[in-house]
Enzyme design. Sequence first.
Site, PDB file in Angstrom:
ATOM      1  N   LYS A 290      96.727 -46.793   3.753  1.00 34.98           N
ATOM      2  CA  LYS A 290      96.198 -48.090   3.323  1.00 34.98           C
ATOM      3  C   LYS A 290      94.823 -48.378   3.944  1.00 34.98           C
ATOM      4  CE  LYS A 290     100.124 -49.468   1.233  1.00 34.98           C
ATOM      5  NZ  LYS A 290     100.919 -48.235   1.413  1.00 34.98           N
TER       6      LYS A 290
HETATM    7  C1  LIG Z   1     101.756 -47.610   0.564  1.00 37.51           C
HETATM    8  C2  LIG Z   1     102.261 -46.274   0.933  1.00 37.51           C
HETATM    9  C3  LIG Z   1     102.706 -45.352  -0.042  1.00 37.51           C
HETATM   10  C4  LIG Z   1     102.746 -45.683  -1.512  1.00 37.51           C
HETATM   11  O1  LIG Z   1     101.471 -45.808  -2.069  1.00 37.51           O
HETATM   12  P1  LIG Z   1     101.265 -46.536  -3.494  1.00 37.51           P
HETATM   13  O2  LIG Z   1      99.805 -46.617  -3.667  1.00 37.51           O
HETATM   14  O3  LIG Z   1     101.904 -47.912  -3.328  1.00 37.51           O
HETATM   15  O4  LIG Z   1     101.951 -45.723  -4.518  1.00 37.51           O
HETATM   16  C5  LIG Z   1     103.118 -44.102   0.380  1.00 37.51           C
HETATM   17  N1  LIG Z   1     103.144 -43.782   1.694  1.00 37.51           N
HETATM   18  C6  LIG Z   1     102.746 -44.644   2.651  1.00 37.51           C
HETATM   19  C7  LIG Z   1     102.836 -44.230   4.070  1.00 37.51           C
HETATM   20  C8  LIG Z   1     102.282 -45.918   2.312  1.00 37.51           C
HETATM   21  O5  LIG Z   1     101.889 -46.773   3.284  1.00 37.51           O
END
Ligand SMILES: *Cc1c(COP(=O)(O)O)cnc(C)c1O
Length: 467
Positions: free
Chosen positions: A112
């Site tokens: 993120k």
């Molecule tokens: C948010 C997240 C995901 C999923 O990503 P999306 O963009 O919501 O599909 C996968 N792994 C981790 C560690 C995340 O923080």
Amino acid sequence: MRYISTRGQAPARDFAGVLLAGLAEDGGLYVPESWPVLSPADWRALRGLPYPRLAARILQRFVSDSIPFDVLTGICTDAYRDFGHPAVVPLVQLDTGLFVQELFHGPTLAFKDMAMQVLGRLFAHVLQAEDKRVTIVGATSGDTGSAALEACAGRDRIDIVILHPHERTSLVQRRQMTTVNAPNVANIAIQGTFDDCQDLVKAMFADAPFRQEMRLSAVNSINWARIAAQIPYYVAAALALGAPDRETAFAVPTGNFGNVLAAWAARRMGLPIARLIVGSNRNDILTRFLDSNDMSVSTVLPSLAPSMDIQVSSNFERALFELLDRDPVATSASMRGFRETGRMSVPDAVWRRARTVFHGFRLDDEGIEAEIRRVHAATGYLADPHTAVGIAAARARAPQQAVTTVAMGTAHPAKFPEAMERATGLHPALPPRLADLFTREERFTVLPNDLTAVQGAVRALAARNWH
Ligand SMILES: *Cc1c(COP(=O)(O)O)cnc(C)c1O
């Protein structure tokens, strides 16, 4: 560049407009009016650039004249300066034709940060230019809240309030939020569940006078700028592995469909991507859709990969819009039907077209643990539970590695010490810059699940900072 809503009933906006708006007024998601397409020569010209400069060059195609290029370059350089690896998004080889791209070297150790660090700075720039300010409110069960707090802490013109369910997040996750110490930050622990937190945020947005008074804004994964900021690392990986002269496939641990949608966008821009493998845990609505054209919601089950514990993948609407040949009427009808009935299927030809690009893959908790153990035994690599889904997906769907496949590494293993210890007997250490996480002072307010109380806390933060 202009942006239009997937539901066709909201005004077109420029990049700065969609950044601040988030969701479109008609309930749709903003997408570019037309996709920029790069030629093979254009891709070649990007080879070998340091990641922040590559990111600025790709983002420029979407930002267009909303932000001058030198400002954008400065934002990207600054955003990735403190990442824990000089390559920012390093590739690690696990096998012939199989790589992990590590997206977790940012301040909160999850992918993120890749978008959020850029987003906070984009907000600050646009708010300054337009002489505005905002209050960002969000609910989190884990990674998004801390990434948003880290990105917005200490920025002028932004206040940020993050709600989390009291005593229902992991200790690492809670401390990553509550130890962010800045005058524009408030952490609220709600005596309730994650759903209660989300309902409170929705209620604040639905309260029009309050929304206007506090100038509420959101940085959740439907914000187009987040998708845009996730495109460059796909470009970086593909270029390093031979694009535009060789194809690459990507396996993406998926929740809200934001990360894999960014990969799709890179492909739409002409990057030679052979296929996209959508990895899920036991919450496998997307896999069921790709396998059998049945997108039906069931209850969210907790898993070892909690950031993928999602049933309704909000960003899927953008892919649906493209699959339906950008027909906003058909997209609105499908989404309305999905909300009313909890299920959706698409015309057969559309589903077949989706399957030429997207492949589904599912791994339950037992499989995740086994994959963490197997990868560690074979290579010494410690993959967190989310990344393990990606690696297993890459192996399952590209067995001969005829096309080089990159599994997206979305979280640092130290975020999930219990799962790692159970699978490998090892307890991965937090990186040095986070080593004092458990001794830092925490700041948060516990409030009941009550809208008036939460609105009071939001007002109090604004009152302290607006002058
Ligand atoms: C948010 C997240 C995901 C999923 O990503 P999306 O963009 O919501 O599909 C996968 N792994 C981790 C560690 C995340 O923080």
